[in-house]
Each structure stands twice: as C-alpha cells, then as structure tokens.
Write a protein that holds these residues in place. Structure first.
Motif, PDB file in Angstrom:
ATOM      1  N   TRP A  28      -4.026  13.431 -14.933  1.00 37.98           N
ATOM      2  CA  TRP A  28      -5.435  13.419 -14.306  1.00 37.98           C
ATOM      3  C   TRP A  28      -5.490  14.677 -13.591  1.00 37.98           C
ATOM      4  O   TRP A  28      -4.718  15.028 -13.373  1.00 37.98           O
ATOM      5  CB  TRP A  28      -5.925  12.204 -13.663  1.00 37.98           C
ATOM      6  N   ARG A  29      -6.895  14.809 -13.682  1.00 37.78           N
ATOM      7  CA  ARG A  29      -7.709  15.726 -12.300  1.00 37.78           C
ATOM      8  C   ARG A  29      -8.430  15.266 -11.567  1.00 37.78           C
ATOM      9  O   ARG A  29      -9.304  15.279 -11.549  1.00 37.78           O
ATOM     10  CB  ARG A  29      -8.316  17.002 -13.103  1.00 37.78           C
ATOM     11  N   PRO A  30      -7.618  15.113 -10.273  1.00 33.65           N
ATOM     12  CA  PRO A  30      -8.621  14.326  -8.960  1.00 33.65           C
ATOM     13  C   PRO A  30      -9.804  15.685  -8.805  1.00 33.65           C
ATOM     14  O   PRO A  30      -9.685  16.749  -8.445  1.00 33.65           O
ATOM     15  CB  PRO A  30      -7.553  14.086  -8.139  1.00 33.65           C
ATOM     16  N   ARG A  31     -11.023  14.771  -7.856  1.00 32.08           N
ATOM     17  CA  ARG A  31     -11.457  15.921  -6.719  1.00 32.08           C
ATOM     18  C   ARG A  31     -11.114  15.978  -5.945  1.00 32.08           C
ATOM     19  O   ARG A  31     -11.840  15.937  -5.101  1.00 32.08           O
ATOM     20  CB  ARG A  31     -12.871  14.651  -6.597  1.00 32.08           C
ATOM     21  N   VAL A  32     -10.191  16.779  -5.730  1.00 30.31           N
ATOM     22  CA  VAL A  32      -9.541  17.349  -4.631  1.00 30.31           C
ATOM     23  C   VAL A  32      -9.008  18.274  -4.943  1.00 30.31           C
ATOM     24  O   VAL A  32      -8.565  19.745  -5.705  1.00 30.31           O
ATOM     25  CB  VAL A  32      -7.730  16.454  -4.151  1.00 30.31           C
ATOM     26  N   PRO A  33      -9.532  19.437  -3.944  1.00 35.44           N
ATOM     27  CA  PRO A  33     -10.087  21.196  -3.696  1.00 35.44           C
ATOM     28  C   PRO A  33      -8.217  21.723  -3.757  1.00 35.44           C
ATOM     29  O   PRO A  33      -7.628  21.297  -3.182  1.00 35.44           O
ATOM     30  CB  PRO A  33     -10.769  21.227  -2.630  1.00 35.44           C
ATOM     31  N   GLY A  34      -7.727  22.571  -4.611  1.00 36.23           N
ATOM     32  CA  GLY A  34      -6.788  23.011  -4.929  1.00 36.23           C
ATOM     33  C   GLY A  34      -5.939  22.044  -6.087  1.00 36.23           C
ATOM     34  O   GLY A  34      -4.878  23.379  -6.315  1.00 36.23           O
ATOM     35  N   VAL A  35      -5.960  21.201  -5.871  1.00 38.30           N
ATOM     36  CA  VAL A  35      -5.228  20.171  -7.381  1.00 38.30           C
ATOM     37  C   VAL A  35      -5.739  20.323  -8.445  1.00 38.30           C
ATOM     38  O   VAL A  35      -7.183  20.438  -8.899  1.00 38.30           O
ATOM     39  CB  VAL A  35      -5.496  18.694  -6.693  1.00 38.30           C
ATOM     40  N   VAL A  36      -5.061  21.194  -9.483  1.00 33.55           N
ATOM     41  CA  VAL A  36      -5.435  21.281 -10.659  1.00 33.55           C
ATOM     42  C   VAL A  36      -4.939  20.206 -11.529  1.00 33.55           C
ATOM     43  O   VAL A  36      -6.168  19.687 -12.521  1.00 33.55           O
ATOM     44  CB  VAL A  36      -4.749  23.080 -11.012  1.00 33.55           C
ATOM     45  N   GLU A  37      -4.109  19.866 -11.530  1.00 36.33           N
ATOM     46  CA  GLU A  37      -3.286  18.611 -11.997  1.00 36.33           C
ATOM     47  C   GLU A  37      -2.916  17.505 -11.563  1.00 36.33           C
ATOM     48  O   GLU A  37      -2.076  18.416 -10.821  1.00 36.33           O
ATOM     49  CB  GLU A  37      -2.689  19.002 -13.542  1.00 36.33           C
ATOM     50  N   VAL A  38      -2.548  16.554 -12.121  1.00 36.16           N
ATOM     51  CA  VAL A  38      -1.328  15.382 -11.662  1.00 36.16           C
ATOM     52  C   VAL A  38      -0.837  14.630 -12.552  1.00 36.16           C
ATOM     53  O   VAL A  38      -1.103  14.352 -13.297  1.00 36.16           O
ATOM     54  CB  VAL A  38      -2.137  14.274 -10.786  1.00 36.16           C
ATOM     55  N   PHE A  39       0.421  15.098 -12.917  1.00 37.09           N
ATOM     56  CA  PHE A  39       1.239  14.434 -14.200  1.00 37.09           C
ATOM     57  C   PHE A  39       2.065  13.950 -13.738  1.00 37.09           C
ATOM     58  O   PHE A  39       3.406  14.334 -12.694  1.00 37.09           O
ATOM     59  CB  PHE A  39       1.927  16.026 -14.418  1.00 37.09           C
ATOM     60  N   ALA A 241      -4.630  24.759 -22.424  1.00 39.83           N
ATOM     61  CA  ALA A 241      -5.357  23.143 -22.843  1.00 39.83           C
ATOM     62  C   ALA A 241      -5.143  22.062 -22.949  1.00 39.83           C
ATOM     63  O   ALA A 241      -5.779  21.030 -22.635  1.00 39.83           O
ATOM     64  CB  ALA A 241      -4.235  23.262 -24.633  1.00 39.83           C
ATOM     65  N   ARG A 242      -4.007  22.173 -21.492  1.00 40.68           N
ATOM     66  CA  ARG A 242      -3.810  20.735 -20.997  1.00 40.68           C
ATOM     67  C   ARG A 242      -5.487  19.726 -19.825  1.00 40.68           C
ATOM     68  O   ARG A 242      -5.246  18.941 -20.515  1.00 40.68           O
ATOM     69  CB  ARG A 242      -3.336  21.066 -19.995  1.00 40.68           C
ATOM     70  N   ARG A 243      -5.650  21.344 -18.753  1.00 46.31           N
ATOM     71  CA  ARG A 243      -6.604  21.257 -18.742  1.00 46.31           C
ATOM     72  C   ARG A 243      -7.450  20.503 -19.259  1.00 46.31           C
ATOM     73  O   ARG A 243      -9.104  19.803 -18.479  1.00 46.31           O
ATOM     74  CB  ARG A 243      -6.983  22.588 -17.956  1.00 46.31           C
ATOM     75  N   LEU A 244      -8.310  21.590 -20.755  1.00 47.08           N
ATOM     76  CA  LEU A 244      -9.472  20.977 -21.239  1.00 47.08           C
ATOM     77  C   LEU A 244      -9.225  20.060 -21.805  1.00 47.08           C
ATOM     78  O   LEU A 244     -10.485  18.848 -21.818  1.00 47.08           O
ATOM     79  CB  LEU A 244      -9.049  22.227 -22.219  1.00 47.08           C
ATOM     80  N   LEU A 245      -7.960  19.522 -21.972  1.00 46.66           N
ATOM     81  CA  LEU A 245      -7.955  17.632 -22.732  1.00 46.66           C
ATOM     82  C   LEU A 245      -8.199  17.286 -21.671  1.00 46.66           C
ATOM     83  O   LEU A 245      -8.606  16.346 -21.730  1.00 46.66           O
ATOM     84  CB  LEU A 245      -6.602  17.499 -23.289  1.00 46.66           C
ATOM     85  N   LEU A 246      -8.002  17.045 -20.376  1.00 46.19           N
ATOM     86  CA  LEU A 246      -7.899  16.292 -19.482  1.00 46.19           C
ATOM     87  C   LEU A 246      -9.723  16.579 -19.138  1.00 46.19           C
ATOM     88  O   LEU A 246     -10.148  15.377 -18.218  1.00 46.19           O
ATOM     89  CB  LEU A 246      -7.482  16.998 -18.059  1.00 46.19           C
ATOM     90  N   ASP A 247     -10.074  17.307 -19.367  1.00 44.92           N
ATOM     91  CA  ASP A 247     -11.569  17.169 -19.358  1.00 44.92           C
ATOM     92  C   ASP A 247     -12.460  16.161 -20.651  1.00 44.92           C
ATOM     93  O   ASP A 247     -13.426  16.260 -20.282  1.00 44.92           O
ATOM     94  CB  ASP A 247     -12.754  18.296 -19.752  1.00 44.92           C
ATOM     95  N   GLY A 248     -11.629  16.350 -21.573  1.00 49.04           N
ATOM     96  CA  GLY A 248     -11.826  15.282 -22.192  1.00 49.04           C
ATOM     97  C   GLY A 248     -12.555  15.605 -23.480  1.00 49.04           C
ATOM     98  O   GLY A 248     -12.818  14.779 -24.512  1.00 49.04           O
ATOM     99  N   ARG A 249     -11.908  17.347 -24.098  1.00 53.37           N
ATOM    100  CA  ARG A 249     -12.429  18.170 -24.950  1.00 53.37           C
ATOM    101  C   ARG A 249     -11.339  17.391 -26.250  1.00 53.37           C
ATOM    102  O   ARG A 249      -9.818  17.011 -25.531  1.00 53.37           O
ATOM    103  CB  ARG A 249     -12.914  19.272 -24.982  1.00 53.37           C
TER     104      ARG A 249
END
Length: 286
Positions: A28-39, A241-249
């Motif tokens: 997931w991608r939390p609403r925390v500045p500087g954090v791109v992804e948690v895995f 791709a990982r980031r876009l998938l976490l955006d729900g695309r």
C-alpha cells in the motif's frame, strides 16, 4: 532496450500457493510524505533476479534471512539487521534459510535520504543497530494503522535521522579517490534510460547519441552497474507499474503507461521481479 511494440481503501492480504511454495504479499501507499510504498511479503522459495529501484529500500526481516548481492558483493539480512539498499544500484535476493523469509519494506524517496549518501550505503547496506531496528518496526506498525499518519511521520523522522547519521559517518571515513561510480559513458547511458523509461531507446540510437560503439556501451554499463541496460530499463518500468497499480489502475492500462507492449509482457516481467502477477499485487493493495 527499446519498447517491444508500439501500440486509500481497505487493506487486503493475498495468499498465493504454488506447489510447495507459499507467497503472501501486502502492499500500500500511505499518506506519509517521503514514503513511496510499503511492502510486506513472505516467500519460501522465490528468488529475486538482479534489478534496481529508483528509490531507497529500507528492509527488515521478521523471520528467516535474505541473501543478496549488491554491486557484486554478497550481503545478508538476518534477524536484528536493518538493510538499506540505495537507488539505482542493482541487487537481487533469495531465501537464506529452508523455510524462506518474511520481510517488511518501506520505499523512501530522496526527500528523506539524499543521493549524496548512495556511495556510503553501497559500502555497507546492512546495519546492526538494535535501536534503529526497533524504530523501523514501530514505523511499520504506525504505517499499518489508518489515521496514524502523524505518528508514522514522527517515527519516520527518527528513523531517517539515525540512517543519515550512520551514512554520513561512513561517508566521512570513505576514501573519495576510490569512489565506485561507473565511468562517464555508463552514467550517461543510465541518464538516457532514466529520461526515456516509457518510450525506451534502441541500442543503435543510444550508441549514436553517446558517440560509442553499441557493444562497448553494453560492456561499460554492465561493468559499472552489474546489470545489462535492458534489465535496468525493465526494472525502472516495473517500479513505475507498482505505483500505478497501488493507485488502483488496471494492469492493461498500467502496461501501456509504463512502456510494456501489452498486459502479458508486463505480467511476465512483473512476476519475475516482484514475485506475483500485477493483478494479484493490485488486489493486495490497501
């Protein structure tokens, strides 16, 4: 190296069983500045091939151990170790114990750790620091709870400060004459690939732009970074791709947006580098 053809909700844990191998991932991608992804992941047999990220990889292992190579040097992450892998430096990863490993990862952008610390991180990515290990665990606990973004930011600030202290102390002791950056030609090719992640660039075109023979270009890049140019480009595309998938695309849309020929092309490379398919990764998202 070029493109093959032209053309915040609830958290879900996905469990995949293949033969004797069990894989569990949660991202997931939390609403925390500087954090791109948690895995978070549990792999029993899966091994990562050589790849790169364009962000910092902050890793702790909760069970088992991981063995990996970073810039042609072998490292390991047993319990109690905090591993910090710098951006743009190739690495792989495999279980170091028969029952695999369970890991938690936070991907951080350069607003938290600057690019000037990459060399120091390459010199020693594994940190044996009980206080840091405890703080990283507390950070993950806060990141997993909805509504605790302020706590997560506070804990991340303490973690980043301690990481910077480690790296700056090491950088001050480092012999700058032995800097490990690749030769100018390899660095220029990497910059070209970074600028054209989606559209890609053919080897002949890259050689023409950089005034080098194609074979010499590939050798220089591979020697400097320990990974072939096409592997580097694929890693960058999978990272996007990982980031876009976490955006729900949807995976098909993501494939087109990240330079892959089609969804099957994305799936093949994504599963090889991440361990699960794009669709299953998307379902694991919080």
């Amino acid at each position: 190296m070029h493109r093959d053809c032209r053309a915040a909700g609830r958290r879900v844990l996905y469990v995949l069983c293949v033969a004797a191998d069990q894989q569990e991932v949660s991202a997931w991608r939390p609403r925390v500045p500087g954090v791109v992804e948690v895995f978070h992941a549990h792999f029993t047999e899966y091994a990562y091939p050589m790849h790169v990220h364009d962000v910092w990889t902050l890793l702790i292992v909760d069970d088992g151990a991981v063995r990996y190579d970073l810039e042609r040097h072998e490292h390991g992450t047993p319990l109690g170790t905090v591993s910090l892998l710098p951006p743009h430096v190739p690495h792989n990863g495999a279980p170091a114990t028969p029952h695999g490993f369970r890991k938690r990862v936070v991907y951080l952008d350069t607003s938290r750790l600057g690019a000037d610390l990459i060399g120091a991180a390459v010199d020693g990515p594994d940190l044996v620091d009980p206080l840091l290990r405890r703080r990283v665990g507390q950070l993950h606990s806060a990141l997993a709870r909805a509504g605790d973004e302020l706590e997560a930011e506070s804990r991340l600030a303490l973690v980043a400060e301690r990481l910077r202290d480690h790296l700056r102390d090491r950088r001050n002791r480092r012999d700058t004459s032995a800097h490990r950056a690749g030769p100018l030609l390899a660095r220029r090719l990497r910059e070209l690939l970074d600028a054209r992640v989606v559209d890609g660039v053919g080897l002949e075109e890259a050689a023409r732009l950089l005034h080098a023979h194609p074979a010499h270009l590939v050798r220089a890049f591979s020697r400097a970074y320990g990974i072939a140019p096409h592997q580097y480009l694929t890693s960058r595309r999978v990272g996007r791709a990982r980031r876009l998938l976490l955006d729900g695309r949807a995976p098909g849309e993501v494939a087109a947006a990240t330079g892959f020929c089609d969804q099957a092309h994305l799936t093949r490379h994504f599963k090889k580098l991440v361990g699960v398919t794009p669709g299953r990764y998307r379902l694991s998202a919080r």
